[in-house]
Design a protein around this motif. Structure first.
Motif, PDB file in Angstrom:
ATOM      1  N   ALA A 139      -8.231   5.472  -4.798  1.00 14.08           N
ATOM      2  CA  ALA A 139      -6.774   5.317  -4.720  1.00 14.08           C
ATOM      3  C   ALA A 139      -6.403   4.224  -3.722  1.00 14.08           C
ATOM      4  CB  ALA A 139      -6.120   6.636  -4.343  1.00 14.08           C
ATOM      5  N   LYS A 140      -7.087   4.157  -2.600  1.00 15.49           N
ATOM      6  CA  LYS A 140      -6.794   3.126  -1.602  1.00 15.49           C
ATOM      7  C   LYS A 140      -7.091   1.727  -2.153  1.00 15.49           C
ATOM      8  CE  LYS A 140      -7.264   5.705   2.692  1.00 15.49           C
ATOM      9  NZ  LYS A 140      -7.994   5.825   3.966  1.00 15.49           N
ATOM     10  N   ILE A 141      -8.227   1.574  -2.795  1.00 12.14           N
ATOM     11  CA  ILE A 141      -8.597   0.269  -3.362  1.00 12.14           C
ATOM     12  C   ILE A 141      -7.573  -0.171  -4.400  1.00 12.14           C
ATOM     13  CG2 ILE A 141     -10.298  -0.916  -4.815  1.00 12.14           C
ATOM     14  CD1 ILE A 141     -12.441   0.904  -3.438  1.00 12.14           C
ATOM     15  N   ILE A 142      -7.240   0.737  -5.299  1.00  5.90           N
ATOM     16  CA  ILE A 142      -6.285   0.413  -6.369  1.00  5.90           C
ATOM     17  C   ILE A 142      -4.905   0.117  -5.786  1.00  5.90           C
ATOM     18  CG2 ILE A 142      -5.138   1.305  -8.451  1.00  5.90           C
ATOM     19  CD1 ILE A 142      -8.206   0.623  -8.678  1.00  5.90           C
ATOM     20  N   THR A 143      -4.486   0.900  -4.804  1.00  7.11           N
ATOM     21  CA  THR A 143      -3.176   0.703  -4.192  1.00  7.11           C
ATOM     22  C   THR A 143      -3.085  -0.673  -3.542  1.00  7.11           C
ATOM     23  OG1 THR A 143      -2.984   3.075  -3.791  1.00  7.11           O
ATOM     24  CG2 THR A 143      -1.485   1.654  -2.565  1.00  7.11           C
ATOM     25  N   ILE A 144      -4.126  -1.083  -2.858  1.00 14.20           N
ATOM     26  CA  ILE A 144      -4.136  -2.406  -2.215  1.00 14.20           C
ATOM     27  C   ILE A 144      -3.991  -3.505  -3.269  1.00 14.20           C
ATOM     28  CG2 ILE A 144      -5.604  -4.060  -0.980  1.00 14.20           C
ATOM     29  CD1 ILE A 144      -6.678  -1.553   0.609  1.00 14.20           C
ATOM     30  N   GLU A 145      -4.713  -3.366  -4.373  1.00 16.11           N
ATOM     31  CA  GLU A 145      -4.639  -4.378  -5.431  1.00 16.11           C
ATOM     32  C   GLU A 145      -3.258  -4.409  -6.084  1.00 16.11           C
ATOM     33  OE1 GLU A 145      -6.849  -6.764  -6.061  1.00 16.11           O
ATOM     34  OE2 GLU A 145      -8.013  -5.955  -4.405  1.00 16.11           O
ATOM     35  N   ILE A 146      -2.674  -3.250  -6.333  1.00 14.36           N
ATOM     36  CA  ILE A 146      -1.327  -3.201  -6.917  1.00 14.36           C
ATOM     37  C   ILE A 146      -0.327  -3.807  -5.933  1.00 14.36           C
ATOM     38  CG2 ILE A 146       0.550  -1.687  -7.686  1.00 14.36           C
ATOM     39  CD1 ILE A 146      -1.663   0.241  -8.700  1.00 14.36           C
ATOM     40  N   HIS A 147      -0.471  -3.474  -4.655  1.00 11.92           N
ATOM     41  CA  HIS A 147       0.407  -4.005  -3.615  1.00 11.92           C
ATOM     42  C   HIS A 147       0.384  -5.531  -3.629  1.00 11.92           C
ATOM     43  CE1 HIS A 147       1.882  -4.885   0.468  1.00 11.92           C
ATOM     44  NE2 HIS A 147       2.515  -3.715   0.380  1.00 11.92           N
ATOM     45  N   PRO A 205       8.593  -5.029  -0.325  1.00 10.33           N
ATOM     46  CA  PRO A 205       8.580  -3.619  -0.668  1.00 10.33           C
ATOM     47  C   PRO A 205       9.951  -2.931  -0.632  1.00 10.33           C
ATOM     48  CG  PRO A 205       7.928  -3.847   1.606  1.00 10.33           C
ATOM     49  CD  PRO A 205       8.154  -5.249   1.066  1.00 10.33           C
ATOM     50  N   CYS A 206      10.979  -3.653  -0.188  1.00  7.23           N
ATOM     51  CA  CYS A 206      12.306  -3.040  -0.071  1.00  7.23           C
ATOM     52  C   CYS A 206      12.929  -2.782  -1.439  1.00  7.23           C
ATOM     53  CB  CYS A 206      13.219  -3.943   0.747  1.00  7.23           C
ATOM     54  SG  CYS A 206      12.645  -4.172   2.437  1.00  7.23           S
ATOM     55  N   ASN A 235       9.991   2.303  -8.586  1.00  3.05           N
ATOM     56  CA  ASN A 235       9.239   1.562  -9.601  1.00  3.05           C
ATOM     57  C   ASN A 235       7.781   1.349  -9.194  1.00  3.05           C
ATOM     58  OD1 ASN A 235      11.441   1.392 -11.284  1.00  3.05           O
ATOM     59  ND2 ASN A 235      12.022  -0.655 -10.629  1.00  3.05           N
ATOM     60  N   ALA A 236       7.562   0.979  -7.942  1.00  2.00           N
ATOM     61  CA  ALA A 236       6.185   0.762  -7.472  1.00  2.00           C
ATOM     62  C   ALA A 236       5.387   2.061  -7.496  1.00  2.00           C
ATOM     63  CB  ALA A 236       6.201   0.170  -6.070  1.00  2.00           C
ATOM     64  N   SER A 237       6.023   3.169  -7.147  1.00  2.92           N
ATOM     65  CA  SER A 237       5.337   4.467  -7.166  1.00  2.92           C
ATOM     66  C   SER A 237       4.978   4.874  -8.590  1.00  2.92           C
ATOM     67  CB  SER A 237       6.204   5.539  -6.503  1.00  2.92           C
ATOM     68  OG  SER A 237       6.352   5.265  -5.123  1.00  2.92           O
ATOM     69  N   TRP A 238       5.881   4.616  -9.541  1.00  2.00           N
ATOM     70  CA  TRP A 238       5.578   4.942 -10.942  1.00  2.00           C
ATOM     71  C   TRP A 238       4.378   4.143 -11.440  1.00  2.00           C
ATOM     72  CZ3 TRP A 238       6.428   9.121 -13.253  1.00  2.00           C
ATOM     73  CH2 TRP A 238       7.614   9.841 -13.072  1.00  2.00           C
ATOM     74  N   ILE A 239       4.320   2.867 -11.090  1.00  2.00           N
ATOM     75  CA  ILE A 239       3.196   2.030 -11.511  1.00  2.00           C
ATOM     76  C   ILE A 239       1.899   2.546 -10.901  1.00  2.00           C
ATOM     77  CG2 ILE A 239       2.164  -0.270 -11.283  1.00  2.00           C
ATOM     78  CD1 ILE A 239       5.110  -1.351 -11.509  1.00  2.00           C
ATOM     79  N   LEU A 240       1.924   2.830  -9.600  1.00  2.00           N
ATOM     80  CA  LEU A 240       0.736   3.348  -8.921  1.00  2.00           C
ATOM     81  C   LEU A 240       0.284   4.667  -9.543  1.00  2.00           C
ATOM     82  CD1 LEU A 240      -1.360   3.332  -6.650  1.00  2.00           C
ATOM     83  CD2 LEU A 240       0.382   4.369  -5.167  1.00  2.00           C
ATOM     84  N   HIS A 248      14.087   7.566  -1.219  1.00  2.00           N
ATOM     85  CA  HIS A 248      12.734   7.029  -1.054  1.00  2.00           C
ATOM     86  C   HIS A 248      11.805   7.799  -1.985  1.00  2.00           C
ATOM     87  CE1 HIS A 248       9.601   4.690   0.610  1.00  2.00           C
ATOM     88  NE2 HIS A 248       8.975   5.695   1.190  1.00  2.00           N
ATOM     89  N   ALA A 249      10.771   7.096  -2.461  1.00  2.00           N
ATOM     90  CA  ALA A 249       9.789   7.700  -3.360  1.00  2.00           C
ATOM     91  C   ALA A 249       8.394   7.271  -2.938  1.00  2.00           C
ATOM     92  CB  ALA A 249      10.052   7.265  -4.799  1.00  2.00           C
ATOM     93  N   TRP A 250       7.420   8.136  -3.241  1.00  2.00           N
ATOM     94  CA  TRP A 250       6.024   7.847  -2.953  1.00  2.00           C
ATOM     95  C   TRP A 250       5.171   8.654  -3.913  1.00  2.00           C
ATOM     96  CZ3 TRP A 250       9.315  10.272   0.577  1.00  2.00           C
ATOM     97  CH2 TRP A 250       9.114  11.639   0.772  1.00  2.00           C
ATOM     98  N   VAL A 251       3.857   8.476  -3.817  1.00  2.00           N
ATOM     99  CA  VAL A 251       2.915   9.196  -4.670  1.00  2.00           C
ATOM    100  C   VAL A 251       2.196  10.229  -3.831  1.00  2.00           C
ATOM    101  CG1 VAL A 251       0.798   8.966  -6.044  1.00  2.00           C
ATOM    102  CG2 VAL A 251       2.616   7.272  -6.255  1.00  2.00           C
ATOM    103  N   GLU A 252       2.023  11.432  -4.387  1.00  2.00           N
ATOM    104  CA  GLU A 252       1.243  12.471  -3.720  1.00  2.00           C
ATOM    105  C   GLU A 252       0.053  12.843  -4.586  1.00  2.00           C
ATOM    106  OE1 GLU A 252       3.527  15.863  -2.472  1.00  2.00           O
ATOM    107  OE2 GLU A 252       4.621  14.686  -0.978  1.00  2.00           O
ATOM    108  N   ILE A 253      -1.114  12.925  -3.929  1.00  2.00           N
ATOM    109  CA  ILE A 253      -2.336  13.380  -4.579  1.00  2.00           C
ATOM    110  C   ILE A 253      -2.586  14.799  -4.084  1.00  2.00           C
ATOM    111  CG2 ILE A 253      -4.832  13.049  -4.786  1.00  2.00           C
ATOM    112  CD1 ILE A 253      -4.398  10.090  -4.293  1.00  2.00           C
TER     113      ILE A 253
END
Length: 148
Positions: free
Chosen positions: A11-19, A41-42, A47-52, A80-85
């Motif tokens: 997840a960290k690797i993928i998140t960095i690449e998406i970022h 990121p503002c 939208n970014a969370s949905w993609i991730l 605000h939105a984020w992803v939870e695992i």
């Protein structure tokens, strides 16, 4: 099946690449009304969370959810939105809008997350119509960078 530490590493690797891709404000091909990430990121957390979430879940079999909260303060709504695992690990791909020194947050939560969870109202977001083709395009552009 991945064990928890492997899931978080991936997840960290993928998140960095998406970022990286979103920060470039990539232009999406053949997608009607694609989202803009010109202010990333503002104002891009949903939208970014949905993609991730879509990429982690569909391409890497990592069970995760988009979490979103709204707070009404002095007649103004902020969200605000984020992803939870596994409901215990937050990945906030747009955390840099709150702390320029930490562009992506991984962990159990920071004051901003607790503020939204404690003072805000949970908002059930619907995945945007453009999500599948955008996630697919981003995934195809990062897959050569990520060897798992």
């Amino acid at each position: 099946m991945f064990i928890q530490s492997d899931k978080l590493k991936i997840a960290k690797i993928i998140t960095i690449e998406i970022h990286k891709k979103l920060k470039e404000n990539i232009k999406f091909q053949n997608i009607a009304r694609p989202p803009s990430f010109s202010t990333f990121p503002c104002a891009c957390c949903g939208n970014a969370s949905w993609i991730l979430q879509n990429i982690l879940q569909h391409y890497y079999d990592i069970d995760c959810n988009v979490v979103s909260f709204e707070i009404l303060t002095n007649g103004l709504t902020k969200s605000h939105a984020w992803v939870e695992i596994d409901t215990s690990t937050i990945i906030d791909i747009t955390y840099g809008q709150f702390d320029k020194n930490i562009p992506i947050y991984y962990g159990s939560g920071e004051s901003i997350h607790y503020e939204y969870k404690n003072e805000g109202e949970n908002v059930n977001l619907t995945p945007p119509q453009w999500l599948e083709p955008v996630a697919k395009e981003i995934q195809s552009s990062i897959k050569h960078c990520v060897c798992i």
